[in-house]
Design a protein around this motif. Sequence first.
Motif, PDB file in Angstrom:
ATOM      1  N   GLN A  30       0.636  -1.573  -0.206  1.00 24.83           N
ATOM      2  CA  GLN A  30       0.461   0.259  -0.061  1.00 24.83           C
ATOM      3  C   GLN A  30       0.893   1.526  -0.197  1.00 24.83           C
ATOM      4  OE1 GLN A  30      -2.633   0.173   3.153  1.00 24.83           O
ATOM      5  NE2 GLN A  30      -3.337   1.607   3.182  1.00 24.83           N
ATOM      6  N   TYR A  31       1.392   1.254   0.477  1.00 24.57           N
ATOM      7  CA  TYR A  31       2.833   1.997   0.692  1.00 24.57           C
ATOM      8  C   TYR A  31       4.004   2.228   0.087  1.00 24.57           C
ATOM      9  CZ  TYR A  31      -0.379   2.851   4.194  1.00 24.57           C
ATOM     10  OH  TYR A  31      -1.461   3.093   5.417  1.00 24.57           O
ATOM     11  N   SER A  32       4.216   1.299  -0.741  1.00 23.67           N
ATOM     12  CA  SER A  32       5.523   1.019  -1.478  1.00 23.67           C
ATOM     13  C   SER A  32       5.179   1.358  -3.316  1.00 23.67           C
ATOM     14  CB  SER A  32       6.677   0.032  -1.157  1.00 23.67           C
ATOM     15  OG  SER A  32       6.088  -0.941  -0.146  1.00 23.67           O
ATOM     16  N   GLY A  33       6.469   1.742  -3.333  1.00 25.95           N
ATOM     17  CA  GLY A  33       5.997   1.732  -5.496  1.00 25.95           C
ATOM     18  C   GLY A  33       5.951  -0.096  -6.008  1.00 25.95           C
ATOM     19  N   VAL A  34       6.922  -0.892  -5.660  1.00 25.66           N
ATOM     20  CA  VAL A  34       6.714  -1.779  -5.914  1.00 25.66           C
ATOM     21  C   VAL A  34       7.234  -2.629  -4.769  1.00 25.66           C
ATOM     22  CG1 VAL A  34       9.365  -2.100  -7.301  1.00 25.66           C
ATOM     23  CG2 VAL A  34       7.311  -3.668  -7.975  1.00 25.66           C
ATOM     24  N   VAL A  35       7.235  -3.915  -4.417  1.00 24.27           N
ATOM     25  CA  VAL A  35       7.095  -4.750  -3.278  1.00 24.27           C
ATOM     26  C   VAL A  35       7.691  -6.013  -4.355  1.00 24.27           C
ATOM     27  CG1 VAL A  35       6.592  -6.310  -1.465  1.00 24.27           C
ATOM     28  CG2 VAL A  35       6.104  -3.715  -1.847  1.00 24.27           C
ATOM     29  N   HIS A  36       8.567  -6.637  -3.776  1.00 26.35           N
ATOM     30  CA  HIS A  36       8.379  -8.165  -4.501  1.00 26.35           C
ATOM     31  C   HIS A  36       9.015  -8.989  -1.988  1.00 26.35           C
ATOM     32  CE1 HIS A  36       9.782 -11.885  -6.213  1.00 26.35           C
ATOM     33  NE2 HIS A  36      11.264 -11.868  -5.219  1.00 26.35           N
ATOM     34  N   VAL A  37       8.620 -10.593  -3.056  1.00 23.49           N
ATOM     35  CA  VAL A  37       8.466 -10.433  -1.543  1.00 23.49           C
ATOM     36  C   VAL A  37       9.446 -12.203  -2.223  1.00 23.49           C
ATOM     37  CG1 VAL A  37       7.620 -12.762   0.379  1.00 23.49           C
ATOM     38  CG2 VAL A  37       6.310 -11.173  -0.592  1.00 23.49           C
ATOM     39  N   VAL A  38      10.475 -12.368  -1.191  1.00 27.31           N
ATOM     40  CA  VAL A  38      11.675 -13.164  -1.369  1.00 27.31           C
ATOM     41  C   VAL A  38      11.735 -14.827  -0.877  1.00 27.31           C
ATOM     42  CG1 VAL A  38      14.613 -13.165  -1.361  1.00 27.31           C
ATOM     43  CG2 VAL A  38      13.333 -11.342  -1.104  1.00 27.31           C
ATOM     44  N   GLY A  39      11.789 -15.610  -2.000  1.00 22.94           N
ATOM     45  CA  GLY A  39      11.162 -16.772  -1.243  1.00 22.94           C
ATOM     46  C   GLY A  39      12.399 -17.525  -0.567  1.00 22.94           C
ATOM     47  N   ALA A  40      12.416 -18.739  -0.046  1.00 21.90           N
ATOM     48  CA  ALA A  40      13.430 -19.400   1.140  1.00 21.90           C
ATOM     49  C   ALA A  40      14.597 -19.393   0.193  1.00 21.90           C
ATOM     50  CB  ALA A  40      12.554 -20.571   2.125  1.00 21.90           C
ATOM     51  N   HIS A  41      14.463 -20.084  -0.758  1.00 22.19           N
ATOM     52  CA  HIS A  41      15.004 -20.547  -1.522  1.00 22.19           C
ATOM     53  C   HIS A  41      15.602 -19.149  -2.808  1.00 22.19           C
ATOM     54  CE1 HIS A  41      15.369 -23.563   1.121  1.00 22.19           C
ATOM     55  NE2 HIS A  41      14.313 -23.510   0.266  1.00 22.19           N
ATOM     56  N   GLU A  42      15.283 -18.439  -2.419  1.00 21.87           N
ATOM     57  CA  GLU A  42      15.634 -16.632  -3.909  1.00 21.87           C
ATOM     58  C   GLU A  42      16.906 -16.454  -3.329  1.00 21.87           C
ATOM     59  OE1 GLU A  42      13.252 -13.526  -6.722  1.00 21.87           O
ATOM     60  OE2 GLU A  42      12.094 -14.410  -4.531  1.00 21.87           O
ATOM     61  N   TYR A  43      17.639 -16.485  -4.350  1.00 23.75           N
ATOM     62  CA  TYR A  43      19.301 -15.831  -4.478  1.00 23.75           C
ATOM     63  C   TYR A  43      19.339 -15.123  -5.657  1.00 23.75           C
ATOM     64  CZ  TYR A  43      19.403 -19.623  -1.276  1.00 23.75           C
ATOM     65  OH  TYR A  43      19.613 -20.808   0.271  1.00 23.75           O
ATOM     66  N   SER A  44      18.946 -15.190  -6.391  1.00 26.46           N
ATOM     67  CA  SER A  44      19.156 -14.031  -7.772  1.00 26.46           C
ATOM     68  C   SER A  44      18.827 -12.850  -7.977  1.00 26.46           C
ATOM     69  CB  SER A  44      19.089 -15.768  -9.161  1.00 26.46           C
ATOM     70  OG  SER A  44      17.381 -15.802  -9.318  1.00 26.46           O
ATOM     71  N   ILE A  45      18.851 -12.146  -7.445  1.00 23.07           N
ATOM     72  CA  ILE A  45      18.127 -10.839  -7.273  1.00 23.07           C
ATOM     73  C   ILE A  45      19.572  -9.953  -7.114  1.00 23.07           C
ATOM     74  CG2 ILE A  45      16.956  -9.556  -5.352  1.00 23.07           C
ATOM     75  CD1 ILE A  45      15.537 -11.620  -3.875  1.00 23.07           C
ATOM     76  N   ARG A  46      19.110  -8.923  -8.102  1.00 18.34           N
ATOM     77  CA  ARG A  46      19.953  -7.943  -8.342  1.00 18.34           C
ATOM     78  C   ARG A  46      19.448  -7.050  -7.007  1.00 18.34           C
ATOM     79  NH1 ARG A  46      20.624  -2.625 -10.744  1.00 18.34           N
ATOM     80  NH2 ARG A  46      22.834  -2.837 -11.226  1.00 18.34           N
ATOM     81  N   TRP A  47      20.242  -6.411  -5.501  1.00 18.58           N
ATOM     82  CA  TRP A  47      19.790  -6.193  -4.492  1.00 18.58           C
ATOM     83  C   TRP A  47      20.362  -4.830  -5.146  1.00 18.58           C
ATOM     84  CZ3 TRP A  47      18.230  -8.425  -0.122  1.00 18.58           C
ATOM     85  CH2 TRP A  47      18.249  -9.931   0.128  1.00 18.58           C
ATOM     86  N   GLU A  48      20.321  -4.170  -6.065  1.00 20.44           N
ATOM     87  CA  GLU A  48      20.924  -3.063  -6.355  1.00 20.44           C
ATOM     88  C   GLU A  48      19.915  -1.853  -6.721  1.00 20.44           C
ATOM     89  OE1 GLU A  48      23.178  -5.001  -6.778  1.00 20.44           O
ATOM     90  OE2 GLU A  48      25.396  -4.890  -6.546  1.00 20.44           O
ATOM     91  N   SER A  49      19.104  -2.917  -7.948  1.00 23.04           N
ATOM     92  CA  SER A  49      17.729  -2.305  -7.731  1.00 23.04           C
ATOM     93  C   SER A  49      16.072  -2.144  -6.507  1.00 23.04           C
ATOM     94  CB  SER A  49      17.257  -3.585  -8.511  1.00 23.04           C
ATOM     95  OG  SER A  49      18.015  -3.783 -10.043  1.00 23.04           O
TER      96      SER A  49
END
Length: 422
Positions: A30-49
């Motif tokens: 509700q208060y964010s531009g975009v949201v992503h829920v990180v899965g328990a075994h999800e590692y391929s995230i570009r954190w700088e984004s």
Amino acid sequence: MAIYDEDPRPRVLITGVSDDASEFVKVVEQYSGVVHVVGAHEYSIRWESWDAVVSVGSPNRSEEHLFILQLGGAPVGRWDCGYPNSPAGRFREIGMWSSYGKELKTNDELDASLRALVKSDLLPLIRQRSDTRRVIHAPDFDLESSYFIPVVSDLDGRADAAIYRPDQGPREVIYLPDTVTDIRPWLLYAFERWADIDPDTFPAAPEWTDNPEWMTADEIDARETWVADCDAAEKARLEAERIERESQSALRELREKADCAERILLTATADPLVQAVAAALTRLGFVVEDMDAKGGEKLEDLRVRDGDWIALCEVKGYTKGGSVTDLGKINRFVERYARDTGQWPDARWYVVNQFRERDPSSRMQLLRGQDADVEGFAESDGLAIDTRSIFLLDKDVASGVKTSDEARRLLRESTGRFAYGL
């Protein structure tokens, strides 16, 4: 350089939530531009984004540009220990310790909105927890840009909740205990705070109607009243706790004083007991002479006078019961007194602190089962006195239940067993 397909800010990752945390996620969305829920075994995230992380427990990454709102778990970030050649490395994890006290303190230097939020939302949750809880041991940050602001802490300075920027790790962390379930007010506060730090990433307070600039005069008055009421309630609570602490301290001091004075009648033996008996009888108005203090041949412990009336008093303390053998010793002291003075004393007293290692309420009657010996002792104006009765009589005189004259008369006129109040 043009960048395409960039998501609106703030861009928020959610980590550590369970599959049934849909309401939690909806609040953040509700208060964010975009949201992503990180899965328990999800590692391929570009954190700088991403700009911020809302984490239940410790997040698995802590990039330097990230702002983190963390609920419980090991606090993210590290501090500079100042020992670059240490086998453990120069930077150490921020530690957590156990806190065993129930006392809490808040930080008076927090801004008004955070103070109000702490009092209304955070303190009630923490106070419901057990006395033992995990808290952040305040790190000794070394870098000039680092800081650690306790929000709620124990009396040793270890924080249940804190805002900090570590020597190594994310840009800022707002750390809350995992008992927080309503994330909304804390997310609003975090975005509002971070908008002041980085307005490009957090372009506006998400709940702009909470901004005093856009409130009506009535809303501002109500907000100020709310904050003032919270402050007044907190001051009242602190004052009540201060009164309770002072009352407990006064009681503790009096208990310690009584342990070294009146209550010696119930605990001691030998000379300390003799002195305690002498002091109690003196408070009742008797004139008491310590015969042991005179030295020389062994005589009775005390001579107790009330005008011309006199009693010879022998004082004993036992872990077991009193002994009829002592009655014979007192009779010999009386005979010696008669030879020396040509007169018989008015009374002979056998004062005993028996079963002195037991609770006084559970002790047996003095010379229990020795009624014939007690009756014979009474025929010679003898009185067997339990020190519990001296304690209770002394207390009643001190509280005005009896006068000292009545107390002395009661002792003078009694023979056999003296069991006042038992």
